[in-house]
Enzyme design. Structure first.
Site, PDB file in Angstrom:
ATOM      1  N   CYS A 381       5.623 -37.966 -24.087  1.00  0.00           N
ATOM      2  CA  CYS A 381       5.830 -37.620 -25.490  1.00  0.00           C
ATOM      3  C   CYS A 381       5.807 -38.877 -26.366  1.00  0.00           C
ATOM      4  CB  CYS A 381       7.124 -36.822 -25.646  1.00  0.00           C
ATOM      5  SG  CYS A 381       7.118 -35.815 -27.129  1.00  0.00           S
ATOM      6  N   HIS A 507       6.846 -32.728 -21.851  1.00  0.00           N
ATOM      7  CA  HIS A 507       7.895 -33.336 -21.014  1.00  0.00           C
ATOM      8  C   HIS A 507       7.830 -32.774 -19.593  1.00  0.00           C
ATOM      9  CE1 HIS A 507      10.096 -35.516 -24.149  1.00  0.00           C
ATOM     10  NE2 HIS A 507       9.704 -34.535 -24.941  1.00  0.00           N
ATOM     11  N   GLU A 509       9.000 -33.927 -16.983  1.00  0.00           N
ATOM     12  CA  GLU A 509      10.221 -34.188 -16.202  1.00  0.00           C
ATOM     13  C   GLU A 509      11.086 -32.943 -16.043  1.00  0.00           C
ATOM     14  OE1 GLU A 509       9.528 -35.455 -19.182  1.00  0.00           O
ATOM     15  OE2 GLU A 509      11.295 -35.727 -20.458  1.00  0.00           O
TER      16      GLU A 509
HETATM   17  N1  GLN Z   1       9.589 -38.714 -32.037  1.00  0.00           N
HETATM   18  C1  GLN Z   1       8.408 -38.087 -31.550  1.00  0.00           C
HETATM   19  C2  GLN Z   1       8.139 -36.756 -32.249  1.00  0.00           C
HETATM   20  O1  GLN Z   1       8.985 -36.209 -32.892  1.00  0.00           O
HETATM   21  C3  GLN Z   1       8.458 -37.902 -30.058  1.00  0.00           C
HETATM   22  C4  GLN Z   1       9.502 -36.932 -29.601  1.00  0.00           C
HETATM   23  C5  GLN Z   1       9.812 -37.001 -28.131  1.00  0.00           C
HETATM   24  O2  GLN Z   1       9.548 -38.005 -27.471  1.00  0.00           O
HETATM   25  N2  GLN Z   1      10.410 -35.962 -27.586  1.00  0.00           N
HETATM   26  O3  GLN Z   1       7.061 -36.223 -32.162  1.00  0.00           O
END
Ligand code: GLN
Length: 544
Positions: A381, A507, A509
């Site tokens: 992400c 994600h 994970e």
């Molecule tokens: N801050 C970034 C966004 O809002 C990434 C978010 C994250 O890593 N979950 O898109």
């Protein structure tokens, strides 16, 4: 009809109540009993999504897009189930629902009170999960410790449940902590007695007490707890600190917890089989060669902020018969050119999720280091945003490419808000959340990891790869290994001229399991384990 097990905590928090609950789930599941789990969080936030990871640790995201407590991650990993929004209930949710009903006029003429209105709303959530999951047993963990002001309505609700659904369908388990006094070299049971008294004061008599401790628990201490807390001797279950969290189900099983619960709730058991779990723990405890992975993040002081990432790395390392040696690198240290030595011994670099500008440039440095030194890199992400920013800076020969999250006026907004996010002002629950499909592109690292064409992964973000830069970065050597099925959103990207530099917008994970690592983590460790760095060489035999 489902039976209910309510788990409360006593004495202090952070003694592993969540792991204990997850382990109880494992034990019951090993007897072919179906289980669902719910966590009750007494805080007034509607969900932990708006809380800082320093306050709360990781925010775990369910398939259906709920932002939840990290304990749900442990429940999913231990019980191998996919939970939903119903599995995390906060006081904030309960109160906003009750007040919403009051405004609608549902209680017209009545005075709205904690008992019965708030407690009924809470019990409604228990029953809703039981109904929806159709599980034989619903385990409900009450967050916090007995005696907290915020937790009172939850405790009152679980007390009422005994009469609502019948004594034979409800079990109360209390998880306490026995402190050790160095001066007298003994474990003390008095705080446990006090916390059980506190429970009894509100009408709950625990059926089972699980005693956490950093030291072995003597028979005398068990006798004392049994006597003073009025719990059967075999229902005082010791749980000393163990080497790995995955050992907890085995310890509890050995102490007879499974049998006890089955007897007390009159559950039908078909066949018991914890064989796979024994095998898992045996492998974890084997002396294995380490694989050094640097985790570059900005919340590294609180390791719970990366709970699922760390677990997913452990699962993948174990799959390749390695043990994970995680090097925690604070991205702000890299900004000051500190901690570079940690990157120097890393066989792989992972940049996980996060929000806000702090520490971003340090993460960009880590991505640059990985690209220039051909070190395997996995970006999750925010880690993908960082990889794209770094590569764009290299490709364009400029320092200006950025995400509009960090530099709204950048002339090269390679990461930008999703169109629908541009109009959204409120923060709670407004991100792109939960499962979305990702179509994999044959020939990419991502596709070869998954070995299938279409996958679903969990998201939690506002910002996205900006398609205006797709062709430009592609021509410079970036490959898009996964796209949304309509081709509009970049879900994964990787570099052509690099052994393994892969990032994803989602994600992964959250989908890793101890015996079934996530494909991207698995392949990341597969490549990383063969990278030779200083201090990472396999040890030589001492004598021929
Ligand atoms: N801050 C970034 C966004 O809002 C990434 C978010 C994250 O890593 N979950 O898109």
């Amino acid at each position: 009809m489902s039976k209910y097990i309510f788990v409360t905590g006593g004495v202090v928090s952070s003694v592993g109540k969540g792991i204990t609950v997850a382990s109880l789930g494992t034990i019951l599941k090993s007897r072919q009993i179906t289980v669902s789990v719910q966590k009750l969080d007494p805080y007034l936030n509607v969900d932990p999504g708006t809380m800082s990871p320093y306050q709360h640790g990781e925010v775990f995201v369910t398939q259906d897009g709920a932002e939840t407590d990290l304990d749900l991650g442990n429940y999913e990993r231990f019980i191998d189930v996919n939970l939903t929004a119903e599995s995390n209930v906060t006081s904030g949710q309960i109160y906003s629902s009750v007040i919403g009903k009051e405004r609608r006029g549902d209680f017209l003429g009545g005075t709205i009170q904690v008992v019965p209105h708030v407690t009924s709303e809470i019990k409604e959530r228990f029953k809703r999960l039981a109904q929806k999951s159709q599980a034989d047993v619903v385990i409900i963990e009450v967050g916090g410790t007995v005696g907290d002001i915020e937790g009172q309505p939850f405790l009152e609700a679980i007390r009422q449940m005994r009469n609502d659904v019948g004594r034979e369908n409800v079990l109360y388990i209390h998880v306490t902590f026995l402190p050790y006094l160095t001066s007298t070299q003994e474990l003390k049971t008095k705080p446990t007695q006090h916390s059980v008294n506190e429970l009894r004061r509100i009408g709950i008599q625990p059926d089972i007490i699980i005693c956490r401790s950093d030291y072995p628990i003597s028979e005398g201490a068990r006798d004392k707890i049994s006597l003073f807390c009025d719990v059967q001797r075999q229902a005082v279950i010791p749980l000393p600190t163990v080497d790995t969290i995955y050992e907890v189900p085995l310890v509890l099983e050995e102490e007879g917890l499974g049998q006890l619960v089955v007897e007390k709730l009159g559950l039908k058991v078909r066949k018991k089989d914890l064989g796979q779990w024994w095998e898992l723990v045996r492998r974890i405890k084997e002396p294995l060669e380490p694989v050094n992975i640097a985790l570059v993040g900005k919340y590294v002081e609180l390791q719970d902020a990366y709970f699922s990432v760390r677990e997913a790395l452990c699962h993948a390392a174990l799959y390749h018969n390695r043990c994970l040696n995680l090097l925690w690198v604070h991205s702000e240290d890299l900004e000051r050119d500190e901690s570079y030595s940690l990157l120097g011994s890393a066989q792989g670099i992972i940049v996980p999720g996060g929000f806000g500008i702090r520490g971003i440039e340090g993460m960009v440095k880590a991505a640059s280091y990985a690209r220039n030194n051909e070190i395997p890199y996995l970006g999750l992400c925010l880690g993908m945003h960082v990889m794209v920013i770094e590569f764009a800076r290299y490709a364009l020969g400029s320092h200006e490419p950025n995400s509009t999250e960090f530099y709204p006026d950048t002339p090269y907004p390679v990461i930008d808000l999703l169109p629908e996010q541009k109009v959204t002002k409120s923060k709670g629950g407004t991100m792109r959340l939960g499962d979305y499909p990702c179509q994999l592109v044959p020939g990419s690292h991502a596709a070869s990891a998954y070995g299938e064409g279409l996958v679903y992964e969990r998201h939690r973000h506002r910002y996205e790869f900006n398609n205006q830069f797709r062709t430009l970065l592609q021509e410079a050597g970036m490959l898009y290994g996964g796209l949304s099925p309509d081709g509009k959103l970049v879900e994964t990207c990787e570099l052509k001229n690099h052994p393994w530099m892969v990032s994803c917008q989602f994600h992964p994970e959250f989908n890793s399991r101890p015996s079934c690592p996530h494909p991207l983590f698995r392949d990341f460790i597969y490549v990383a384990k063969d990278v030779l760095r200083e201090g990472a060489q396999p040890s030589l035999p001492l004598s021929a």
